[in-house]
Write a protein that holds these residues in place. Structure first.
Motif, PDB file in Angstrom:
ATOM      1  N   ARG A 201       0.897  -1.176   0.114  1.00 38.29           N
ATOM      2  CA  ARG A 201      -0.056  -0.019  -0.072  1.00 38.29           C
ATOM      3  C   ARG A 201       0.746   1.157  -0.020  1.00 38.29           C
ATOM      4  NH1 ARG A 201      -5.059   0.474   3.945  1.00 38.29           N
ATOM      5  NH2 ARG A 201      -5.877  -1.307   2.688  1.00 38.29           N
ATOM      6  N   ALA A 202       1.927   1.080   0.754  1.00 38.79           N
ATOM      7  CA  ALA A 202       3.018   2.377   1.084  1.00 38.79           C
ATOM      8  C   ALA A 202       3.508   2.688  -0.667  1.00 38.79           C
ATOM      9  CB  ALA A 202       3.907   2.056   1.793  1.00 38.79           C
ATOM     10  N   ARG A 203       3.881   1.701  -1.289  1.00 35.83           N
ATOM     11  CA  ARG A 203       4.216   1.663  -2.722  1.00 35.83           C
ATOM     12  C   ARG A 203       3.263   2.519  -3.687  1.00 35.83           C
ATOM     13  NH1 ARG A 203       7.498  -3.795  -3.574  1.00 35.83           N
ATOM     14  NH2 ARG A 203       9.042  -3.421  -2.303  1.00 35.83           N
ATOM     15  N   LEU A 204       2.056   1.886  -3.416  1.00 36.86           N
ATOM     16  CA  LEU A 204       0.938   2.695  -4.202  1.00 36.86           C
ATOM     17  C   LEU A 204       0.779   4.158  -4.048  1.00 36.86           C
ATOM     18  CD1 LEU A 204      -2.003  -0.330  -3.958  1.00 36.86           C
ATOM     19  CD2 LEU A 204      -0.435   0.550  -6.090  1.00 36.86           C
ATOM     20  N   TYR A 205       0.751   4.527  -2.695  1.00 38.42           N
ATOM     21  CA  TYR A 205       0.572   5.773  -2.176  1.00 38.42           C
ATOM     22  C   TYR A 205       1.950   6.669  -2.894  1.00 38.42           C
ATOM     23  CZ  TYR A 205      -3.042   4.800   1.046  1.00 38.42           C
ATOM     24  OH  TYR A 205      -4.255   4.621   1.705  1.00 38.42           O
ATOM     25  N   ARG A 206       2.940   5.950  -2.830  1.00 46.16           N
ATOM     26  CA  ARG A 206       4.126   6.794  -3.440  1.00 46.16           C
ATOM     27  C   ARG A 206       4.244   7.143  -4.886  1.00 46.16           C
ATOM     28  NH1 ARG A 206      10.600   5.313  -2.096  1.00 46.16           N
ATOM     29  NH2 ARG A 206      11.505   6.835  -3.039  1.00 46.16           N
ATOM     30  N   ARG A 207       3.849   5.754  -5.607  1.00 44.67           N
ATOM     31  CA  ARG A 207       3.492   5.972  -6.918  1.00 44.67           C
ATOM     32  C   ARG A 207       2.573   6.764  -7.308  1.00 44.67           C
ATOM     33  NH1 ARG A 207       2.689   0.282  -9.731  1.00 44.67           N
ATOM     34  NH2 ARG A 207       4.731   0.083  -8.469  1.00 44.67           N
ATOM     35  N   SER A 208       1.640   7.092  -6.529  1.00 46.62           N
ATOM     36  CA  SER A 208       0.706   8.081  -7.142  1.00 46.62           C
ATOM     37  C   SER A 208       0.738   9.482  -6.316  1.00 46.62           C
ATOM     38  CB  SER A 208      -0.785   7.649  -6.551  1.00 46.62           C
ATOM     39  OG  SER A 208      -1.049   7.495  -5.230  1.00 46.62           O
ATOM     40  N   HIS A 209       1.790   9.387  -5.749  1.00 45.85           N
ATOM     41  CA  HIS A 209       2.055  10.984  -5.118  1.00 45.85           C
ATOM     42  C   HIS A 209       0.890  11.309  -4.262  1.00 45.85           C
ATOM     43  CE1 HIS A 209       5.594  11.626  -7.996  1.00 45.85           C
ATOM     44  NE2 HIS A 209       4.566  11.176  -8.799  1.00 45.85           N
ATOM     45  N   ALA A 210       0.584  10.317  -3.344  1.00 47.46           N
ATOM     46  CA  ALA A 210      -0.697  10.522  -2.562  1.00 47.46           C
ATOM     47  C   ALA A 210      -0.077  10.643  -1.081  1.00 47.46           C
ATOM     48  CB  ALA A 210      -1.790   9.398  -2.492  1.00 47.46           C
ATOM     49  N   ALA A 211       0.980  11.619  -0.631  1.00 45.21           N
ATOM     50  CA  ALA A 211       1.500  11.780   0.494  1.00 45.21           C
ATOM     51  C   ALA A 211       0.473  12.180   1.704  1.00 45.21           C
ATOM     52  CB  ALA A 211       2.830  12.387   0.662  1.00 45.21           C
ATOM     53  N   GLY A 212      -0.337  13.274   0.892  1.00 43.88           N
ATOM     54  CA  GLY A 212      -1.335  13.767   1.943  1.00 43.88           C
ATOM     55  C   GLY A 212      -2.365  12.967   2.193  1.00 43.88           C
ATOM     56  N   HIS A 213      -2.763  12.012   1.418  1.00 44.03           N
ATOM     57  CA  HIS A 213      -3.816  11.148   1.777  1.00 44.03           C
ATOM     58  C   HIS A 213      -3.113  10.036   2.724  1.00 44.03           C
ATOM     59  CE1 HIS A 213      -7.313   8.479   1.136  1.00 44.03           C
ATOM     60  NE2 HIS A 213      -6.300   7.427   0.942  1.00 44.03           N
ATOM     61  N   ALA A 214      -2.075   9.641   2.453  1.00 40.96           N
ATOM     62  CA  ALA A 214      -1.414   8.676   3.604  1.00 40.96           C
ATOM     63  C   ALA A 214      -1.321   9.317   5.011  1.00 40.96           C
ATOM     64  CB  ALA A 214      -0.012   8.340   2.920  1.00 40.96           C
TER      65      ALA A 214
END
Length: 343
Positions: free
Chosen positions: A259-272
């Motif tokens: 899941r962390a890789r998905l967040y990083r790939r989609s540049h979703a640091a704020g959502h994480a």
């Protein structure tokens, strides 16, 4: 898997295509409207100066003392010449009633003919149009009491039927004897009702269902019944939910890492970051004896001696965050949770 909220850049990337198409369509509509000017531009429109319009013949009629009345509801035709540009759009009973009340009627190319010929220059061949001479006629051929121009213009009683409307257009009015023929047909009386049928008169038009052959309808019905029976045959019956073991066991650490890789790939640091804060609030509330969903900031501040504003900012701040800030946030939330547990 938790859905990732799209940012403004992704929304713009997805929407710019449809927006560009909409702008092009709007621009084209504006250009067409400006080029066409007013709405007075239809075929055989007595107000139109375009080649297919009929402003020239209307002006000649008015110059010769004929009052031209353009209408889409020919309710008052008594004592006037009635010119119907699209007789097939009118219910036959209404058309017969109008023709009976008018002093003279001219019908343009109704679909009641017995054949067709190509438009061209023809001699009248009848006393009715002898003064007009050769004219551009053709189109539909009709039966009638008086026949002219190879039966492309006929008269029965007070009703004249012509199979081609070129003689009434601005483009062809000055050719051959077209002007003389048009004036003789439309200028029979001092008043001319130029009738363009309205939507209310179009009851004669058939719907799509009326145009479909009966065999096609029966075939479509059979296909529908077959589709329903196939769906019932292949459909699964609903029953008790049967638990099944997963074919592969996925470790929790691998799930978190994926899941962390998905967040990083989609540049979703704020959502994480918001996911981390929500998880921390959900874990801290039971430890403090608070109901689920209640803000634990004040209780945490009381137990840890931290300022309530800093606790609330840590648990609820929605400001932008990068990858490094995400790691720092995780460390701060972990430290806060440890303090609450020890306190």
């Amino acid at each position: 898997m938790t859905a990732v909220s799209p940012d403004s850049r992704r929304i713009w990337t997805a929407a710019r295509g449809p927006l560009l198409i909409g702008v092009v369509v709007l621009f084209a509509a504006v250009v067409i409207t400006l080029l066409r000017g007013t709405g007075e531009g239809g075929s055989l429109d007595p107000r139109s100066y375009r080649p297919e319009g009929s402003r020239a013949v209307a002006a000649l009629l008015e110059r010769n003392g004929v009052r031209v009345e353009l209408t889409d509801n020919a309710s008052s035709v008594k004592g006037a010449t009635l010119f119907v540009t699209q007789p097939d759009l009118i219910d036959p009973r209404r058309l017969a009633d109008l023709s009976g009340r008018a002093a003279a009627t001219v019908l343009l190319a109704p679909a009641t003919g017995v054949g067709r010929v190509e438009p061209g220059t023809r001699q009248p061949g009848c006393p009715l149009a002898a003064k007009a001479g050769a004219a551009t006629t053709g189109g539909v051929v009709y039966e009638g009491e008086q026949r002219c121009y190879d039966s492309t213009l006929v008269r029965t009683g007070t009703v004249t039927t012509i199979g081609y409307g070129g003689i009434f257009t601005n483009r062809d009015l000055d050719s051959e004897g077209n002007a003389a023929l048009a004036l003789s047909l439309l200028g029979q009386h001092e008043r001319l009702v130029w009738y363009v049928p309205s939507a209310a008169d179009r009851s004669q038009q058939k719907s799509f269902g009326d145009l479909v052959p009966a065999g096609w309808k029966f075939g479509a019905l059979q296909l529908g019944v077959a589709a329903v029976l196939t769906a019932l045959w292949r459909a699964r019956r609903l029953g008790r939910v049967v638990p099944e073991r997963l074919p592969v066991l996925v470790r929790a650490a691998e799930t978190v890492e994926g899941r962390a890789r998905l967040y990083r790939r989609s540049h979703a640091a704020g959502h994480a970051a918001e996911v981390l804060r929500q998880a921390a609030r959900d874990r801290l509330a039971p430890l403090l004896g608070l109901p689920a969903g209640e803000d634990p900031s004040e209780e945490i501040a009381r137990r840890t001696s931290r300022p309530v504003t800093s606790v609330r900012a840590l648990l609820h701040d929605n400001g932008p965050v990068d990858d490094r800030g995400l790691v720092a946030l995780a460390d701060e939330l972990d430290a806060l949770e440890n303090e609450v547990r020890k306190g």
